[in-house]
Design a protein around this motif. Structure first.
Motif, PDB file in Angstrom:
ATOM      1  N   PHE A 121       0.831  -1.203   0.000  1.00 45.68           N
ATOM      2  CA  PHE A 121       0.000   0.000   0.000  1.00 45.68           C
ATOM      3  C   PHE A 121       0.864   1.250   0.000  1.00 45.68           C
ATOM      4  O   PHE A 121       2.017   1.236   0.409  1.00 45.68           O
ATOM      5  CB  PHE A 121      -0.938  -0.009   1.214  1.00 45.68           C
ATOM      6  CG  PHE A 121      -2.040  -1.017   1.057  1.00 45.68           C
ATOM      7  CD1 PHE A 121      -3.259  -0.648   0.517  1.00 45.68           C
ATOM      8  CD2 PHE A 121      -1.853  -2.333   1.422  1.00 45.68           C
ATOM      9  CE1 PHE A 121      -4.271  -1.576   0.339  1.00 45.68           C
ATOM     10  CE2 PHE A 121      -2.857  -3.277   1.255  1.00 45.68           C
ATOM     11  CZ  PHE A 121      -4.068  -2.889   0.711  1.00 45.68           C
ATOM     12  N   ASP A 122       0.261   2.336  -0.481  1.00 50.71           N
ATOM     13  CA  ASP A 122       0.957   3.620  -0.509  1.00 50.71           C
ATOM     14  C   ASP A 122       0.754   4.392   0.789  1.00 50.71           C
ATOM     15  O   ASP A 122       1.633   5.120   1.233  1.00 50.71           O
ATOM     16  CB  ASP A 122       0.447   4.461  -1.681  1.00 50.71           C
ATOM     17  CG  ASP A 122       0.695   3.764  -3.004  1.00 50.71           C
ATOM     18  OD1 ASP A 122       1.873   3.592  -3.361  1.00 50.71           O
ATOM     19  OD2 ASP A 122      -0.281   3.375  -3.665  1.00 50.71           O
ATOM     20  N   TYR A 123      -0.460   4.249   1.361  1.00 54.04           N
ATOM     21  CA  TYR A 123      -0.802   4.956   2.593  1.00 54.04           C
ATOM     22  C   TYR A 123      -1.409   3.983   3.588  1.00 54.04           C
ATOM     23  O   TYR A 123      -2.195   3.116   3.220  1.00 54.04           O
ATOM     24  CB  TYR A 123      -1.846   6.056   2.332  1.00 54.04           C
ATOM     25  CG  TYR A 123      -1.362   7.148   1.415  1.00 54.04           C
ATOM     26  CD1 TYR A 123      -0.459   8.107   1.859  1.00 54.04           C
ATOM     27  CD2 TYR A 123      -1.831   7.228   0.105  1.00 54.04           C
ATOM     28  CE1 TYR A 123      -0.029   9.121   1.013  1.00 54.04           C
ATOM     29  CE2 TYR A 123      -1.404   8.236  -0.741  1.00 54.04           C
ATOM     30  CZ  TYR A 123      -0.509   9.175  -0.286  1.00 54.04           C
ATOM     31  OH  TYR A 123      -0.079  10.175  -1.114  1.00 54.04           O
ATOM     32  N   LEU A 124      -1.056   4.176   4.839  1.00 50.37           N
ATOM     33  CA  LEU A 124      -1.666   3.441   5.942  1.00 50.37           C
ATOM     34  C   LEU A 124      -2.207   4.474   6.927  1.00 50.37           C
ATOM     35  O   LEU A 124      -1.457   5.293   7.447  1.00 50.37           O
ATOM     36  CB  LEU A 124      -0.646   2.541   6.639  1.00 50.37           C
ATOM     37  CG  LEU A 124      -1.110   1.865   7.933  1.00 50.37           C
ATOM     38  CD1 LEU A 124      -2.321   0.962   7.682  1.00 50.37           C
ATOM     39  CD2 LEU A 124       0.037   1.085   8.560  1.00 50.37           C
ATOM     40  N   ILE A 125      -3.515   4.418   7.138  1.00 45.87           N
ATOM     41  CA  ILE A 125      -4.143   5.285   8.133  1.00 45.87           C
ATOM     42  C   ILE A 125      -4.292   4.460   9.395  1.00 45.87           C
ATOM     43  O   ILE A 125      -4.880   3.370   9.370  1.00 45.87           O
ATOM     44  CB  ILE A 125      -5.513   5.797   7.648  1.00 45.87           C
ATOM     45  CG1 ILE A 125      -5.348   6.618   6.358  1.00 45.87           C
ATOM     46  CG2 ILE A 125      -6.192   6.627   8.736  1.00 45.87           C
ATOM     47  CD1 ILE A 125      -6.657   7.013   5.698  1.00 45.87           C
ATOM     48  N   VAL A 126      -3.756   4.963  10.492  1.00 42.77           N
ATOM     49  CA  VAL A 126      -3.799   4.249  11.768  1.00 42.77           C
ATOM     50  C   VAL A 126      -4.660   5.040  12.744  1.00 42.77           C
ATOM     51  O   VAL A 126      -4.373   6.202  13.042  1.00 42.77           O
ATOM     52  CB  VAL A 126      -2.383   4.049  12.358  1.00 42.77           C
ATOM     53  CG1 VAL A 126      -2.456   3.332  13.691  1.00 42.77           C
ATOM     54  CG2 VAL A 126      -1.497   3.290  11.379  1.00 42.77           C
ATOM     55  N   LEU A 127      -5.715   4.396  13.236  1.00 44.18           N
ATOM     56  CA  LEU A 127      -6.619   4.972  14.230  1.00 44.18           C
ATOM     57  C   LEU A 127      -6.315   4.266  15.539  1.00 44.18           C
ATOM     58  O   LEU A 127      -6.758   3.135  15.761  1.00 44.18           O
ATOM     59  CB  LEU A 127      -8.076   4.734  13.812  1.00 44.18           C
ATOM     60  CG  LEU A 127      -8.417   5.018  12.351  1.00 44.18           C
ATOM     61  CD1 LEU A 127      -9.791   4.470  11.991  1.00 44.18           C
ATOM     62  CD2 LEU A 127      -8.323   6.497  12.068  1.00 44.18           C
TER      63      LEU A 127
END
Length: 182
Positions: A121-127
């Motif tokens: 993946f290009d972006y990983l959003i971490v919540l």
């Protein structure tokens, strides 16, 4: 066998497709182009050209991981609508079940499998908590966007601001389109 002649050479289409499938399997498993090329005794550039020939999806790929999330169903629905390809959203109870199942080696293998999947993946959003976000930023060689849902340690489910996450996703998608035009 399906053979073709090119000048003095006889080419096996089956062998050719088999080798291409092997290269793609290596890449899907998370190997770099360089490592796949080394294993196949090829140049890395060949693998890059091969991937470009078969590329269908343009733009940036986005993954989202979040825990512990209270409004999981609503978040997953929005992520699906936005076309997010990989999600791992857990409540506090699910997080402990994920960690508590099986032996230590099983947990290690599950974590390594997720890490391998995320490499594409290009972006990983971490919540997550502040500490977990820093951990993900240290592990991955991709753009990690952290959205803090509480200070560490978080011991109960937290509400995630769905609109905030949606705006981040849309911003990342726009930046991907702009880069593709350049």
């Amino acid at each position: 066998m399906d053979f073709i002649r090119i000048g003095e050479k006889v080419i096996s289409k089956n062998k050719l497709w088999s080798q291409i499938e092997k290269i793609l399997e290596y890449r899907v498993k998370g190997l770099s182009q360089q490592e796949a090329a080394r294993r196949m005794s090829l140049d890395r550039a060949f693998i890059s050209h091969l991937e470009r020939l078969g590329e269908v999806h343009k733009g940036h790929r986005i993954a989202v991981i979040g825990f512990p999330v209270k409004n999981k169903a609503e978040l997953l629905q929005m992520l699906e609508q936005e076309g997010v390809e990989f999600t791992l959203i857990l409540s506090e109870e699910e997080r402990w079940a994920y960690v508590g199942e099986g032996k230590g080696v099983d947990l290690f293998n599950k974590v390594m499998d997720v890490i391998t999947q995320l490499q594409g993946f290009d972006y990983l959003i971490v919540l997550a908590s502040n500490k977990r976000i820093k951990l993900f930023q240290g592990i991955f060689n991709l753009e990690v966007v952290g959205i803090e849902i509480g200070r560490s340690p978080i011991e109960e489910d937290r509400m995630v601001d769905i609109e905030q996450v949606k705006k981040v996703i849309q911003t990342l998608k726009k930046s991907g389109k702009q880069e593709a035009k350049a």
